[in-house]
Scaffold this motif. Structure first.
Motif, short mmCIF file in Angstrom:
data_model
loop_
_atom_site.label_atom_id
_atom_site.label_comp_id
_atom_site.label_asym_id
_atom_site.label_seq_id
_atom_site.Cartn_x
_atom_site.Cartn_y
_atom_site.Cartn_z
N ASN A 49 0.85 -1.19 0.00
CA ASN A 49 0.00 0.00 0.00
C ASN A 49 0.88 1.24 0.00
OD1 ASN A 49 -1.72 2.15 0.58
ND2 ASN A 49 -2.14 1.49 2.67
N CYS A 50 0.68 2.12 -0.99
CA CYS A 50 1.37 3.40 -1.02
C CYS A 50 0.34 4.50 -1.22
CB CYS A 50 2.41 3.43 -2.13
SG CYS A 50 3.42 4.93 -2.14
N ASN A 51 0.13 5.29 -0.18
CA ASN A 51 -0.80 6.42 -0.24
C ASN A 51 -2.22 6.00 -0.61
OD1 ASN A 51 1.31 8.27 0.37
ND2 ASN A 51 1.95 8.24 -1.77
N GLY A 52 -2.65 4.85 -0.08
CA GLY A 52 -4.02 4.40 -0.28
C GLY A 52 -4.26 3.65 -1.57
N ILE A 53 -3.23 3.45 -2.36
CA ILE A 53 -3.31 2.68 -3.60
C ILE A 53 -2.53 1.38 -3.42
CG2 ILE A 53 -2.76 2.62 -6.06
CD1 ILE A 53 -4.99 4.58 -5.38
N GLY B 229 10.19 -15.48 -3.84
CA GLY B 229 11.12 -14.69 -3.05
C GLY B 229 11.01 -13.21 -3.33
N ALA B 230 10.28 -12.83 -4.38
CA ALA B 230 10.05 -11.40 -4.64
C ALA B 230 9.27 -10.79 -3.47
CB ALA B 230 9.28 -11.22 -5.94
N ALA B 231 9.50 -9.51 -3.23
CA ALA B 231 8.85 -8.84 -2.10
C ALA B 231 8.80 -7.34 -2.37
CB ALA B 231 9.62 -9.12 -0.81
N LEU B 232 7.89 -6.65 -1.68
CA LEU B 232 7.71 -5.21 -1.82
C LEU B 232 7.67 -4.55 -0.44
CD1 LEU B 232 4.81 -5.12 -4.47
CD2 LEU B 232 7.25 -4.73 -4.91
N ALA B 233 8.12 -3.30 -0.39
CA ALA B 233 8.01 -2.48 0.83
C ALA B 233 7.98 -1.02 0.42
CB ALA B 233 9.18 -2.75 1.77
N VAL B 234 7.33 -0.17 1.22
CA VAL B 234 7.12 1.23 0.86
C VAL B 234 7.83 2.17 1.83
CG1 VAL B 234 5.37 3.06 0.78
CG2 VAL B 234 4.91 0.88 -0.29
N ASN B 235 8.47 3.19 1.26
CA ASN B 235 8.97 4.32 2.05
C ASN B 235 8.66 5.60 1.27
OD1 ASN B 235 10.57 5.37 4.36
ND2 ASN B 235 11.84 6.16 2.70
N LEU B 236 7.85 6.46 1.88
CA LEU B 236 7.39 7.69 1.24
C LEU B 236 6.70 7.36 -0.08
CD1 LEU B 236 10.50 9.94 2.06
CD2 LEU B 236 8.35 9.73 3.32
N ASP B 237 7.15 7.92 -1.20
CA ASP B 237 6.49 7.67 -2.49
C ASP B 237 7.21 6.61 -3.31
OD1 ASP B 237 4.58 9.64 -2.02
OD2 ASP B 237 5.86 11.23 -2.84
N LEU C 234 10.46 -8.24 2.77
CA LEU C 234 10.88 -6.87 3.04
C LEU C 234 9.87 -6.17 3.94
CD1 LEU C 234 11.83 -5.72 -0.60
CD2 LEU C 234 13.44 -6.24 1.24
N THR C 235 10.35 -5.26 4.77
CA THR C 235 9.49 -4.34 5.51
C THR C 235 10.30 -3.09 5.79
OG1 THR C 235 7.89 -4.15 7.33
CG2 THR C 235 10.03 -5.13 7.86
N VAL C 236 9.63 -2.01 6.23
CA VAL C 236 10.29 -0.71 6.43
C VAL C 236 9.98 -0.18 7.82
CG1 VAL C 236 10.39 1.69 5.66
CG2 VAL C 236 10.16 -0.12 3.98
N HIS C 237 11.00 0.42 8.43
CA HIS C 237 10.80 1.20 9.66
C HIS C 237 11.69 2.43 9.62
CE1 HIS C 237 10.13 2.33 13.82
NE2 HIS C 237 11.44 2.42 13.96
N ASP C 238 11.08 3.59 9.74
CA ASP C 238 11.81 4.85 9.88
C ASP C 238 12.87 5.01 8.78
OD1 ASP C 238 12.31 7.28 11.06
OD2 ASP C 238 13.74 6.49 12.53
N GLY C 239 12.49 4.75 7.55
CA GLY C 239 13.37 4.96 6.41
C GLY C 239 14.45 3.93 6.23
N VAL C 240 14.34 2.80 6.92
CA VAL C 240 15.29 1.71 6.78
C VAL C 240 14.54 0.47 6.31
CG1 VAL C 240 16.97 0.21 7.96
CG2 VAL C 240 16.79 2.63 8.58
N ILE C 241 15.07 -0.21 5.30
CA ILE C 241 14.48 -1.45 4.78
C ILE C 241 15.08 -2.62 5.54
CG2 ILE C 241 14.09 -2.85 2.72
CD1 ILE C 241 13.02 -0.08 2.30
N TYR C 242 14.22 -3.55 5.98
CA TYR C 242 14.68 -4.78 6.62
C TYR C 242 14.30 -5.96 5.73
CZ TYR C 242 15.52 -1.85 10.66
OH TYR C 242 15.99 -0.87 11.50
N ALA C 243 15.16 -6.97 5.70
CA ALA C 243 14.99 -8.01 4.68
C ALA C 243 15.39 -9.40 5.16
CB ALA C 243 15.83 -7.66 3.45
N PHE C 244 14.61 -10.38 4.71
CA PHE C 244 15.01 -11.79 4.72
C PHE C 244 15.42 -12.18 3.31
CE2 PHE C 244 11.87 -13.22 8.30
CZ PHE C 244 12.79 -12.86 9.26
#
Length: 310
Positions: free
Chosen positions: A188-192, A234-242, A286-296
């Motif tokens: 989800n990025c900005n409701g989309i 193994g593909a993955a997505l994560a959002v930071n800002l836009d 992938l996931t994001v916290h405070d502008g940092v991407i975390y990954a398996f």
């Protein structure tokens, strides 16, 4: 000649951040594999181990340590009260809504569970509807008060879960050339909602929940190997800002990002092979916290990484 020029341009488009390896996941019996997933809640990350296990973990971002939490439970047969011993496999997924984490087990099940973060307890919720079950490419994402889902497993089905009524509604199918399979992902990025189809394609779409409409976007072409490899397990997505950050999976190191403002992809610094000489396979997350991407990385490793966005 044109092929070499394109490769050169792709290399020029690489943006270099910094990958750092963190404390390995103290997994039980097995390592991170198919069905693994990561989500963020406050200053904690939560993770499914996958790989035909029911293990669930919490990572403290302030203390940099892992903690075992309650296993995702077995369902119970109604006629004899015995457990249905289904564990998390391909299609396992997590998403956060409020103070709860919702989960698919995948593995050719319809099981859907809710984890109370404060109480460390799981509750069975309404299983996803329809004939097909959740397999490779199963995915979950939260938008507002609702959860949206891919079943994967070679279907184009797209569903919405209402937590207030504990019910599922089928929405518009994704209009992809192939059905969703290994490598399917939602964010989800900005409701989309943005979606990878996986299934050895590069297809990438957006979905407007208000209009129930899908739009095809620029193909997910990124990575130094972008001429050779498509999106797979193994593909993955994560959002930071836009920006949407992505793993390609499929035994690659490819990492890139999508700019939602101009519909373009950029190649980023690939995740290192590390001491184990491993790339991203099934269980990549992938996931994001405070502008940092975390990954398996997945692929039967215990590796856990962070990427500091440049």
């Amino acid at each position: 000649m044109k092929k070499y020029i394109l490769v050169f341009l792709i290399i020029l488009s690489v943006a270099f951040g910094e990958w750092v390896q963190l404390t390995e996941v103290p997994t039980v019996e097995k390592a991170i594999k198919d069905g693994a997933a990561l989500v963020t809640y406050g200053t904690f990350l939560y993770a499914l181990q996958g790989g035909n296990t029911n293990y669930f973990y919490q990572y403290n971002l302030t203390g940099s340590n892992w903690t075992r939490k309650k296993n995702i439970p077995y369902d119970i047969k109604p006629y004899n009260n015995k457990p249905i011993k289904k564990q998390v496999k391909a299609g396992g997924a997590l998403t956060v809504l409020g103070d709860y984490i919702y989960a698919f087990k995948g593995g050719n099940t319809k099981e859907f569970w809710r984890y109370d973060i404060n109480a460390d307890t799981w509750v069975k919720k309404a299983f996803i509807d329809g004939e097909k079950k959740v397999k490779h490419g199963g995915a979950l994402v939260t938008v507002g008060d609702y959860i949206y889902a891919f079943k994967g497993g070679n279907t184009k089905e797209f569903w919405m879960y209402n937590p207030n009524t504990d019910s599922w509604t089928m929405k518009a199918e994704i209009p992809s050339t192939k059905p969703v399979k290994g490598g399917g992902a939602l964010v989800n990025c900005n409701g989309i909602v943005y979606a990878l189809v996986g299934n050895n394609t590069r297809e990438f779409f957006s979905y407007n929940p208000t209009e129930n409409v899908w739009t095809k976007l620029a193909d997910a072409q990124f990575g130094i190997d972008s001429l050779l490899k498509n999106i797979k397990d193994g593909a993955a997505l994560a959002v930071n800002l836009d920006y949407i950050y992505a793993f390609k999976g499929g035994n690659s190191q490819s990492f890139g990002c999508y700019n939602t403002n101009n519909n373009t992809w950029m190649t980023l610094d690939p995740i290192p092979k590390g001491a184990n000489d491993k790339r991203v396979k099934q269980g990549g997350a992938l996931t994001v916290h405070d502008g940092v991407i975390y990954a398996f990385k997945g692929g039967n490793t215990k590796e856990f990484w962070k990427y500091v966005i440049p």
